[in-house]
Design a protein around this motif. Sequence first.
Motif, PDB file in Angstrom:
ATOM      1  N   PRO A 138       0.911  -1.368  -0.002  1.00  0.00           N
ATOM      2  CA  PRO A 138       0.212  -0.100  -0.079  1.00  0.00           C
ATOM      3  C   PRO A 138       0.972   1.318   0.121  1.00  0.00           C
ATOM      4  O   PRO A 138       1.973   1.108   0.378  1.00  0.00           O
ATOM      5  CB  PRO A 138      -0.901   0.041   1.263  1.00  0.00           C
ATOM      6  CG  PRO A 138       0.132  -1.185   2.137  1.00  0.00           C
ATOM      7  CD  PRO A 138       0.672  -2.160   1.289  1.00  0.00           C
ATOM      8  N   SER A 139       0.549   2.097  -0.657  1.00  0.00           N
ATOM      9  CA  SER A 139       1.160   3.642  -0.509  1.00  0.00           C
ATOM     10  C   SER A 139       0.238   4.774  -0.231  1.00  0.00           C
ATOM     11  O   SER A 139      -1.042   4.758  -0.462  1.00  0.00           O
ATOM     12  CB  SER A 139       1.732   3.781  -1.913  1.00  0.00           C
ATOM     13  OG  SER A 139       0.880   4.210  -2.762  1.00  0.00           O
ATOM     14  N   ALA A 140       1.080   5.930   0.239  1.00  0.00           N
ATOM     15  CA  ALA A 140       0.193   7.014   0.754  1.00  0.00           C
ATOM     16  C   ALA A 140      -0.518   7.722  -0.580  1.00  0.00           C
ATOM     17  O   ALA A 140      -1.517   8.434  -0.476  1.00  0.00           O
ATOM     18  CB  ALA A 140       1.184   8.101   1.347  1.00  0.00           C
ATOM     19  N   GLU A 141       0.275   7.514  -1.669  1.00  0.00           N
ATOM     20  CA  GLU A 141      -0.354   8.207  -3.020  1.00  0.00           C
ATOM     21  C   GLU A 141      -1.596   7.381  -3.625  1.00  0.00           C
ATOM     22  O   GLU A 141      -2.365   8.204  -3.955  1.00  0.00           O
ATOM     23  CB  GLU A 141       0.725   8.043  -3.899  1.00  0.00           C
ATOM     24  CG  GLU A 141       2.057   8.838  -3.986  1.00  0.00           C
ATOM     25  CD  GLU A 141       2.851   8.309  -2.714  1.00  0.00           C
ATOM     26  OE1 GLU A 141       3.020   7.050  -2.645  1.00  0.00           O
ATOM     27  OE2 GLU A 141       3.640   9.086  -1.764  1.00  0.00           O
ATOM     28  N   LYS A 142      -1.429   6.254  -3.561  1.00  0.00           N
ATOM     29  CA  LYS A 142      -2.570   5.449  -4.080  1.00  0.00           C
ATOM     30  C   LYS A 142      -3.639   4.832  -3.412  1.00  0.00           C
ATOM     31  O   LYS A 142      -4.945   4.667  -3.583  1.00  0.00           O
ATOM     32  CB  LYS A 142      -2.087   4.199  -5.074  1.00  0.00           C
ATOM     33  CG  LYS A 142      -1.392   4.728  -6.475  1.00  0.00           C
ATOM     34  CD  LYS A 142      -0.467   3.594  -7.135  1.00  0.00           C
ATOM     35  CE  LYS A 142      -1.618   2.708  -7.474  1.00  0.00           C
ATOM     36  NZ  LYS A 142      -1.028   1.217  -7.829  1.00  0.00           N
ATOM     37  N   SER A 143      -3.105   4.424  -2.124  1.00  0.00           N
ATOM     38  CA  SER A 143      -4.070   3.694  -1.089  1.00  0.00           C
ATOM     39  C   SER A 143      -3.711   3.862   0.340  1.00  0.00           C
ATOM     40  O   SER A 143      -3.363   2.800   1.155  1.00  0.00           O
ATOM     41  CB  SER A 143      -4.012   2.165  -1.463  1.00  0.00           C
ATOM     42  OG  SER A 143      -2.508   1.719  -1.223  1.00  0.00           O
ATOM     43  N   PRO A 144      -3.726   5.355   0.655  1.00  0.00           N
ATOM     44  CA  PRO A 144      -3.670   5.406   2.241  1.00  0.00           C
ATOM     45  C   PRO A 144      -4.464   4.780   3.331  1.00  0.00           C
ATOM     46  O   PRO A 144      -4.364   4.454   4.466  1.00  0.00           O
ATOM     47  CB  PRO A 144      -3.818   6.870   2.240  1.00  0.00           C
ATOM     48  CG  PRO A 144      -4.607   7.274   1.141  1.00  0.00           C
ATOM     49  CD  PRO A 144      -4.363   6.231   0.057  1.00  0.00           C
ATOM     50  N   GLU A 145      -5.813   4.194   2.518  1.00  0.00           N
ATOM     51  CA  GLU A 145      -6.776   3.613   3.565  1.00  0.00           C
ATOM     52  C   GLU A 145      -6.178   2.080   3.772  1.00  0.00           C
ATOM     53  O   GLU A 145      -6.168   1.846   4.906  1.00  0.00           O
ATOM     54  CB  GLU A 145      -8.061   3.391   2.498  1.00  0.00           C
ATOM     55  CG  GLU A 145      -8.774   4.501   1.973  1.00  0.00           C
ATOM     56  CD  GLU A 145      -8.350   4.868   0.702  1.00  0.00           C
ATOM     57  OE1 GLU A 145      -7.101   4.575   0.069  1.00  0.00           O
ATOM     58  OE2 GLU A 145      -8.846   5.795  -0.099  1.00  0.00           O
ATOM     59  N   VAL A 146      -5.447   1.694   2.875  1.00  0.00           N
ATOM     60  CA  VAL A 146      -4.957   0.165   3.266  1.00  0.00           C
ATOM     61  C   VAL A 146      -3.679   0.636   4.155  1.00  0.00           C
ATOM     62  O   VAL A 146      -3.426  -0.434   5.059  1.00  0.00           O
ATOM     63  CB  VAL A 146      -4.596  -0.551   1.906  1.00  0.00           C
ATOM     64  CG1 VAL A 146      -3.822  -2.017   2.207  1.00  0.00           C
ATOM     65  CG2 VAL A 146      -5.771  -0.852   1.350  1.00  0.00           C
TER      66      VAL A 146
END
Length: 373
Positions: free
Chosen positions: A231-239
Amino acid sequence: MTIRINAAFDAGNIRVVAIEGDLIDLEIAKDHQSDFYQWFHFRVAGAKGRTLSFRILNAGGSAYPFGWPGYRTRWSTDRQVWRQAPETSYANGVLSFTHRFDSDVVWFAYFAPYSMERHHDLVSRIALQPGVTHRELGVTLDGQPMDCLTLGEGPKQVWLYARQHPGETMAEWWMEGALEKLTDAGDATAKLLRSKATFHIVPNMNPDGSRRGHLRTNAVGVNLNREWHAPSAEKSPEVLVVRGAMDGTGVDFAMDVHGDEAIPANFLAGFEGIPSWTDELGGKFYDFARALAAATPEFQLDLGYEKSAPGQANLSMSTNQLAERYGAVSMTLEMPFKDHEANADAEYGWSPERCKRLAHACLDTLAGMIDRI
Ligand code: ZN
């Protein structure tokens, strides 16, 4: 009176193609920066006393066209009770339904909606219950909070999370049922579970997709259930924030709650094919599924997804990732958009109330094996 169609509200999604007499042609809008679409939710005003025919012209190009045969559109006049439109049909890529308007405003949706306002009502109500702790784990790309509720004092770490795919609103109805049971002071099963386990509950993994009226993705068109390996802060901060919190507690048991477009039944998917698969760990998942099927006629073992071959599990999906990462008894629960074929109900179909009762059955089943997970 002019017929007016509107979807400019929380989780709204529809585009008007044409209104000609009593025939309304519509399209579902794609998730932002994605090709996925299937969720729709709109209201119709100014049609009292008329019978209108609706056609969703781009249904055949949606994410799961197999979801339409046998499906019935949900409608409501008070936004509390959602019924099936009995004359819904699907042919040549077009979903059609008719409605006789007895009131000024009628709402239509793919399934009974679960709004972000209702989410905040739920989280706030449960956070006030004795022994419940609320944490905001972080924020989404649209700046919405990621809510996590923790309760119980036991050593087993149980994670329940839902609605990675925001159009699968049945998942948050299930969560409402789970949270109500776990905080019911008069429920002996809940008391037992709270003494043996600590529950970490994320009722909505995808607030942005939910509010935007998406089917499957977040604010930047990312399918969160393909992000759990990296997971990444740019694409998937939720995960990123939820997996980080899981790393902090470890995970003994996990359930990821979803809806399935095509299969008219409730079912579970496990973690076959992970590199660290053992028959002992897998057996606990199968035991849970068998016990749930014995506990309620609303669950079965015959219909479901194909299992991955040894070593072929997709570790970007949460259920596989959590089983591999933590040795967790990990599973995906799927509930239907179509009517539930066993115990079919022509008026309501698979409904919010039944989602909530299934959550109760899942927790009863977990209580029966909590010492073994
Ligand atoms: Zn899903």
